[in-house]
Design a protein around this motif. Structure first.
Motif, PDB file in Angstrom:
ATOM      1  N   LEU A  22       1.081  -1.072  -0.198  1.00  0.00           N
ATOM      2  CA  LEU A  22      -0.221  -0.198   0.111  1.00  0.00           C
ATOM      3  C   LEU A  22       1.018   1.185   0.368  1.00  0.00           C
ATOM      4  O   LEU A  22       0.841   2.058  -0.339  1.00  0.00           O
ATOM      5  N   LEU A  23       1.882   1.186   1.030  1.00  0.00           N
ATOM      6  CA  LEU A  23       2.903   2.579   1.078  1.00  0.00           C
ATOM      7  C   LEU A  23       3.712   2.902  -0.393  1.00  0.00           C
ATOM      8  O   LEU A  23       3.649   3.955  -0.893  1.00  0.00           O
ATOM      9  N   GLU A  24       4.153   1.602  -1.151  1.00  0.00           N
ATOM     10  CA  GLU A  24       5.025   1.854  -2.214  1.00  0.00           C
ATOM     11  C   GLU A  24       3.365   2.627  -3.474  1.00  0.00           C
ATOM     12  O   GLU A  24       4.041   3.362  -4.901  1.00  0.00           O
ATOM     13  N   THR A  25       2.553   1.250  -3.351  1.00  0.00           N
ATOM     14  CA  THR A  25       1.479   1.741  -4.323  1.00  0.00           C
ATOM     15  C   THR A  25       0.844   3.424  -4.007  1.00  0.00           C
ATOM     16  O   THR A  25       0.664   4.322  -5.738  1.00  0.00           O
ATOM     17  N   HIS A  26       1.301   4.090  -3.602  1.00  0.00           N
ATOM     18  CA  HIS A  26       0.397   5.441  -3.409  1.00  0.00           C
ATOM     19  C   HIS A  26       1.716   6.297  -3.207  1.00  0.00           C
ATOM     20  O   HIS A  26       2.129   8.173  -2.451  1.00  0.00           O
ATOM     21  N   GLY A  27       3.259   5.803  -3.327  1.00  0.00           N
ATOM     22  CA  GLY A  27       3.802   6.102  -3.502  1.00  0.00           C
ATOM     23  C   GLY A  27       5.483   6.599  -2.644  1.00  0.00           C
ATOM     24  O   GLY A  27       5.907   7.551  -2.829  1.00  0.00           O
ATOM     25  N   PHE A  28       5.262   6.018  -2.038  1.00  0.00           N
ATOM     26  CA  PHE A  28       5.920   6.385  -0.794  1.00  0.00           C
ATOM     27  C   PHE A  28       7.194   5.424  -0.689  1.00  0.00           C
ATOM     28  O   PHE A  28       7.266   4.418  -1.138  1.00  0.00           O
ATOM     29  N   ASP A  29       8.349   5.922  -0.404  1.00  0.00           N
ATOM     30  CA  ASP A  29       9.706   4.957  -0.568  1.00  0.00           C
ATOM     31  C   ASP A  29       9.640   4.529   0.676  1.00  0.00           C
ATOM     32  O   ASP A  29      10.439   4.946   1.355  1.00  0.00           O
ATOM     33  N   ILE A  30       9.759   3.054   1.086  1.00  0.00           N
ATOM     34  CA  ILE A  30       9.855   2.777   2.377  1.00  0.00           C
ATOM     35  C   ILE A  30      11.400   2.884   2.586  1.00  0.00           C
ATOM     36  O   ILE A  30      10.735   2.540   3.349  1.00  0.00           O
ATOM     37  N   ARG A  31      12.398   3.013   1.749  1.00  0.00           N
ATOM     38  CA  ARG A  31      14.097   3.057   2.527  1.00  0.00           C
ATOM     39  C   ARG A  31      14.058   4.263   2.662  1.00  0.00           C
ATOM     40  O   ARG A  31      15.318   4.568   3.124  1.00  0.00           O
TER      41      ARG A  31
END
Length: 152
Positions: free
Chosen positions: A138-147
């Motif tokens: 969900l984070l990545e789909t919504h444009g967040f860089d998890i790193r």
């Protein structure tokens, strides 16, 4: 960070619970350490230690979303995508792991009393992994860089 499932299993063997694993993942991915935050997440373990309360994997994953998208200082605002991500996570969790539409720890575990935290973790490992992976997706789909973590 090493393989996610290996890291999660190691944290479980070290005595961390479902909700703590969620935040430990965010911390590890961003290269941070915060023992106070990790300790605070202990309060959500095993449905806040009540079988009648919401599963700690779900509440911990919601906290993980907040770790990336939440308000962290007076001058900040939460990311407007946070409520949508939490809503989608909750819907997914209810469909995937809910019992009769309920997401309480006891309902999911069949009201089986498990007092040993490590045994509870082992029983819940597949659910913890899937919930963690869904939150990261969900984070990545919504444009967040998890790193990278939260933008400053």
């Amino acid at each position: 960070m090493k393989d996610l499932s290996t890291a999660v299993m190691q944290w479980g063997q070290e005595g961390f619970c479902c909700s703590q694993v969620m935040i430990l993942t965010g911390l590890a991915l961003t290269g941070k350490e915060n023992k106070d935050l990790t300790a605070a997440m202990n309060g959500l373990c095993r449905g806040t230690f009540s079988p009648a309360c919401t599963c700690g994997a779900l509440t911990g994953a919601c906290c993980l979303l907040g770790f990336y998208a939440g308000k962290g200082a007076p001058f900040e605002e939460k990311d407007p995508k946070l409520p949508e991500m939490i809503g989608r996570l909750h819907e997914w969790f209810q469909e995937s792991w809910g019992s009769g539409g309920r997401v309480n720890c006891g309902d999911i575990l069949g009201h089986e009393p498990i007092t040993d935290p490590k045994k509870c973790f082992q029983k819940c490992f597949p659910m913890i992994m899937e919930t963690l992976e869904k939150a990261l997706e969900l984070l990545e789909t919504h444009g967040f860089d998890i790193r990278e973590g939260r933008p400053l």
